[in-house]
Design a protein around this motif. Structure first.
Motif, short mmCIF file in Angstrom:
data_model
loop_
_atom_site.label_atom_id
_atom_site.label_comp_id
_atom_site.label_asym_id
_atom_site.label_seq_id
_atom_site.Cartn_x
_atom_site.Cartn_y
_atom_site.Cartn_z
N GLY A 56 0.98 -1.14 0.07
CA GLY A 56 -0.15 -0.12 0.01
C GLY A 56 0.84 1.28 -0.10
O GLY A 56 2.20 1.16 0.10
N ASN A 57 0.13 2.50 0.04
CA ASN A 57 0.76 3.66 0.05
C ASN A 57 0.67 4.53 1.28
O ASN A 57 -0.53 4.36 2.02
N ILE A 58 1.62 4.97 1.96
CA ILE A 58 1.47 5.70 3.32
C ILE A 58 2.01 7.20 2.99
O ILE A 58 3.01 7.31 2.49
N THR A 59 1.09 8.08 3.40
CA THR A 59 1.53 9.43 3.51
C THR A 59 1.54 9.89 5.05
O THR A 59 0.48 10.04 5.45
N ASN A 60 2.44 10.28 5.50
CA ASN A 60 2.87 10.63 6.90
C ASN A 60 2.34 12.37 7.02
O ASN A 60 3.30 13.09 6.72
N GLU A 61 1.08 12.49 7.48
CA GLU A 61 1.05 13.94 7.63
C GLU A 61 0.18 14.15 9.27
O GLU A 61 -0.51 13.51 9.46
#
Length: 347
Positions: A56-61
């Motif tokens: 999967g894809n992860i964007t840490n915000e």
């Protein structure tokens, strides 16, 4: 036809009622599986939900609630020891960085000079003091909000004699210890959304400051732009400078979104499936006999819902979706009650 209505139909009706009564009696008093209906014996099984490790894809915000604050004023300090000679500015005046504010007349007394007189006796001569002028300049550009010196006033090096308020603003917010784990990459920018203000904009010079032990009020020192100031609060503070071309006012509420990395096509699992949330963790894999096996894993990015698995698992591995014995995750706006249960806003 009369015989059928008088005798046949009544007899059939009686036979049907008798069969129905017999069936009810058997069901009530002679069940086929009487031994399995014991209420003292459990009839259900508890199974724990499982989840497969997937790409999967992860964007840490990290998003924080913050507010707009005027940057703190910078102190004007004396640069020499002596008497104020002349003051060149007045309170309320705009001054550029480097503007001369006042000067100090400094008298330096030389060391006595030893010699020998005409009569051969030793003498000591005291030379005249030398005069110099120490100039005090504005450390930053801004409005001179205070200047406490008068001509002839005696000053010492380092005395605070005024302050200058810069025209700049910053957005500040509090950062919890848990959120600090997600910002180990030390980002330097953030996206700011002002409530009721302009379109979201990017701010630079992001600083994350933590108060040193024993500082009393817990204030941390933040450095930004041309001066330094104190960021109020008792915990870790995020401060980000508002660009000069953005119009804001002190006190406005703001959302601070800090991007701390993203990753594509990496192994991910739900955060509920791992014990630990940063660097290292433990997951629980089901066994054929119904038990579980602990497996150590190395963690990467975390977006609050999913976490990246750097090592310890492979794609397709099955693990428990929830850590055994962990308290259930609470929805936003909910909190556990002291006597048990959960209370949620608006519910």
């Amino acid at each position: 036809m009369g015989v059928v209505r008088k005798w046949i139909f009544p007899i059939l009706r009686l036979l049907l009622l008798a069969a129905l009564a017999a069936a009810l009696v058997k069901i009530a008093f002679f069940p086929d599986n009487a031994e399995a209906s014991d209420p003292a014996q459990p009839s259900g099984q508890i199974t724990q939900p499982e989840v497969a490790v997937a790409l999967g894809n992860i964007t840490n915000e990290v998003t924080l609630k913050g507010s707009v604050a005027a940057d703190p004023a910078v102190a004007v300090t004396a640069t020499g020891m002596g008497k104020v000679d002349e003051v060149f500015v007045s309170v309320g005046q705009w001054v550029d960085a480097g503007t001369k504010l006042y000067d100090i007349k400094v008298e330096t007394v030389p060391e006595p000079v030893e010699g020998v007189g005409p009569d051969g006796m030793p003498t000591i001569a005291q030379p005249k003091p030398t005069i110099s002028y120490a100039k005090v300049f504005a450390p930053i550009g801004g409005t001179l909000t205070a200047l406490t010196v008068l001509e002839g006033q005696q000053l010492a090096v380092g005395d605070t004699t005024g302050q200058i308020a810069p025209p700049s603003f910053s957005v500040t917010g509090a950062l919890s210890p848990e959120q600090q784990y997600r910002l180990v990459s030390k980002p330097t920018e953030a996206m700011i959304a002002i409530t009721g203000g302009p379109a979201p904009f990017q701010c630079t010079g992001l600083t994350i400051t933590t108060p040193l032990p024993g500082t009393g009020d817990g204030a941390g020192t933040a450095t930004g732009g041309a001066g330094t100031g104190t960021a109020g609060g008792t915990g870790t503070t995020v401060r980000c400078a508002v660009p000069a071309d953005i119009t804001v006012f002190a006190g406005l509420a703001a959302d601070i979104t800090i991007a701390a990395g993203s990753a594509e096509n990496v192994l991910t699992i739900p955060t509920t499936a791992v014990k630990g949330s940063a660097e290292n963790g433990t997951v629980f894999a089901p066994l054929p006999d119904g038990g579980t096996e602990e497996r150590p894993v190395v963690l990467g990015l975390n977006d609050g819902t999913s976490v990246e698995i750097v090592s310890g698992l492979a794609e397709g591995d099955t693990i428990l979706e929830f850590v055994p014995g962990a308290p259930p995750a609470l929805d936003a706006g909910c909190m556990p009650m002291p006597g048990g249960g959960v209370a949620c806003e608006g519910k």
